[in-house]
Design a protein around this motif. Structure first.
Motif, mmCIF file in Angstrom:
data_model
loop_
_atom_site.group_PDB
_atom_site.id
_atom_site.type_symbol
_atom_site.label_atom_id
_atom_site.label_comp_id
_atom_site.label_asym_id
_atom_site.label_seq_id
_atom_site.Cartn_x
_atom_site.Cartn_y
_atom_site.Cartn_z
ATOM 1 N N UNK A 123 -22.084 6.936 110.767
ATOM 2 C CA UNK A 123 -21.985 8.391 110.750
ATOM 3 C C UNK A 123 -22.481 8.970 112.076
ATOM 4 N N UNK A 124 -23.610 8.467 112.526
ATOM 5 C CA UNK A 124 -24.193 8.972 113.774
ATOM 6 C C UNK A 124 -23.302 8.670 114.975
ATOM 7 N N UNK A 125 -22.819 7.427 115.006
ATOM 8 C CA UNK A 125 -21.976 7.034 116.128
ATOM 9 C C UNK A 125 -20.676 7.828 116.122
ATOM 10 N N UNK A 126 -20.098 8.030 114.929
ATOM 11 C CA UNK A 126 -18.854 8.792 114.816
ATOM 12 C C UNK A 126 -19.049 10.211 115.340
ATOM 13 N N UNK A 127 -20.139 10.842 114.923
ATOM 14 C CA UNK A 127 -20.353 12.227 115.351
ATOM 15 C C UNK A 127 -20.606 12.322 116.850
ATOM 16 N N UNK A 128 -21.317 11.333 117.394
ATOM 17 C CA UNK A 128 -21.568 11.333 118.843
ATOM 18 C C UNK A 128 -20.259 11.166 119.609
ATOM 19 N N UNK A 129 -19.399 10.261 119.123
ATOM 20 C CA UNK A 129 -18.117 10.046 119.804
ATOM 21 C C UNK A 129 -17.208 11.264 119.646
ATOM 22 N N UNK A 130 -17.224 11.879 118.464
ATOM 23 C CA UNK A 130 -16.403 13.082 118.260
ATOM 24 C C UNK A 130 -16.827 14.178 119.225
ATOM 25 N N UNK A 131 -18.125 14.292 119.423
ATOM 26 C CA UNK A 131 -18.628 15.294 120.368
ATOM 27 C C UNK A 131 -18.101 14.975 121.764
#
Ligand SMILES: Nc1ncnc2c1ncn2[C@@H]1O[C@H](COP(=O)(O)OP(=O)(O)OP(=O)(O)O)[C@@H](O)[C@H]1O
Ligand SMILES: [Mg+2]
Length: 249
Positions: A123-131
Motif C-alpha cells: 500500500x505504501x509503495x503503491x501510494x508513493x509511486x502513484x505520487x
C-alpha cells in the motif's frame, strides 16, 4: 558513460528464435550494463518484440544463451522464470489492467499474493509511486475511469511494484494518442534515470536521443548497430539504418 568494467546485468549470446521454418532472431549478442538505458529501434518485423519477449522468458529460444547476473536462465522452466520475472519487469503496448479492480488493488495484488511485499508495504509503495507519476488521487478509481495515458502510467507503476532491477518496454506509447505520449515517456525517463536498467522498444526518436545511453538497431533478426544516440543518428554505419533514420525524422 557506462564502461565495460561492471559485470553485465543481462547478456545474450548468439540468441536464436524461429517460428516454424522462419528464423526470426539470427544470433543476437547484447551485453547490458547495470543502470544502462537502451532503446531498441528497427522496422516492423525486424524482431524487436520477439527479442525482448525472450528476455522475459516469454518465448522458447532455438539456440544461444540468456544470462541474468551471470546466471544462465535460457532453459529455465516456467515456474523458475516466474521468479526471474520479479527482477525483470515488462510493460506492453496494451496496458491490460484488471478492469474490476481499483488502481490501488491493481498495484498491490501481485506483490501481496506472491509475498514480495506485505499488505502495508505494498500500500505504501503503491501510494508513493502513484505520487511520483502524478496519479495519487486516482488510487480508488477503476481503469475505465482513466485515460489511455493514465492507464499506461498505472501499468508501468504496476511493474515497478515488484522492485525489478531491469524494465523492458515494448512500444509503450504506440497505442496512445499523440498528446499523451509525452507524459508516459516522461514517466519512463524519470523512473529509469537513477540506476534502474531499461530496454525500451520505441519509434520515438526524441526520447531515444534524449534518454538512451545506447541505441540498438535491429534488422531481420540481427543487431546492425549498437552505439550512442548522437553517433547513431548523426553517422549510422549501415545503409539500412540511414534509410530508417530518414523515415523517422
Ligand atoms: N507467434 C508468431 N508466429 C509466427 N511468426 C511470428 C510470430 N510472432 C512474430 N512472428 C514473426 O516474427 C518476425 C518478427 O516479429 P516481431 O513481432 O518480433 O517484430 P517487431 O520488430 O516487434 O515488429 P513491430 O515493429 O511491427 O512490432 C515477423 O516476421 C513476424 O511475422
Ligand atoms: Mg513489436
Amino acid at each position: 558513460m557506462h564502461e565495460m568494467t561492471a559485470a553485465p546485468i543481462l547478456e545474450t549470446r548468439g540468441l536464436r528464435k524461429r517460428y516454424g521454418e522462419v528464423e526470426v532472431l539470427r544470433g543476437i549478442d547484447l551485453c547490458v550494463q547495470p543502470g544502462e538505458r537502451i532503446v531498441v529501434m528497427g522496422s516492423s518485423g525486424s524482431g524487436k518484440s520477439t527479442f525482448i519477449r525472450c528476455l522475459n522468458g516469454l518465448e522458447k529460444t532455438a539456440g544461444g544463451a540468456i544470462l541474468y547476473r551471470g546466471r544462465d536462465v535460457t532453459q529455465l522452466n516456467e515456474n523458475a522464470w516466474r521468479g526471474v520475472r520479479r527482477s525483470i519487469g515488462m510493460v506492453f503496448q496494451d496496458y491490460s489492467l484488471f478492469p474490476h479492480f481499483t488502481v490501488l488493488r491493481n498495484l498491490c495484488f501481485a506483490p501481496v499474493r506472491e509475498k514480495v511485499l506485505s499488505r502495508d508495504d505494498a500500500d505504501q509503495r503503491a501510494r508513493a509511486l502513484l505520487k511520483r507519476v502524478g496519479l495519487y488521487e486516482k488510487a480508488d478509481a477503476y481503469p475505465c475511469q482513466l485515460s489511455g495515458g493514465q492507464q499506461q502510467r498505472i501499468a508501468i507503476v504496476r511493474s515497478m511494484m515488484m522492485q525489478p532491477d531491469i524494465m523492458l518496454f515494448d512500444e509503450p506509447t504506440s497505442a496512445l494518442d499523440p498528446e499523451t505520449v509525452g507524459e508516459v515517456l516522461a514517466i519512463i525517463d524519470d523512473l529509469t534515470a537513477d540506476g534502474l536498467t531499461s530496454i525500451v522498444v520505441t519509434h520515438e526518436t526524441g526520447f531515444a536521443r534524449r534518454c538512451a545511453d545506447r541505441i540498438v538497431f535491429m534488422d531481420q533478426g540481427t543487431i546492425l548497430e549498437s552505439c550512442a544516440p548522437e553517433i547513431f543518428f548523426a553517422t549510422p554505419t549501415t545503409d539500412r539504418a540511414r534509410r530508417f533514420i530518414a523515415n523517422h525524422k
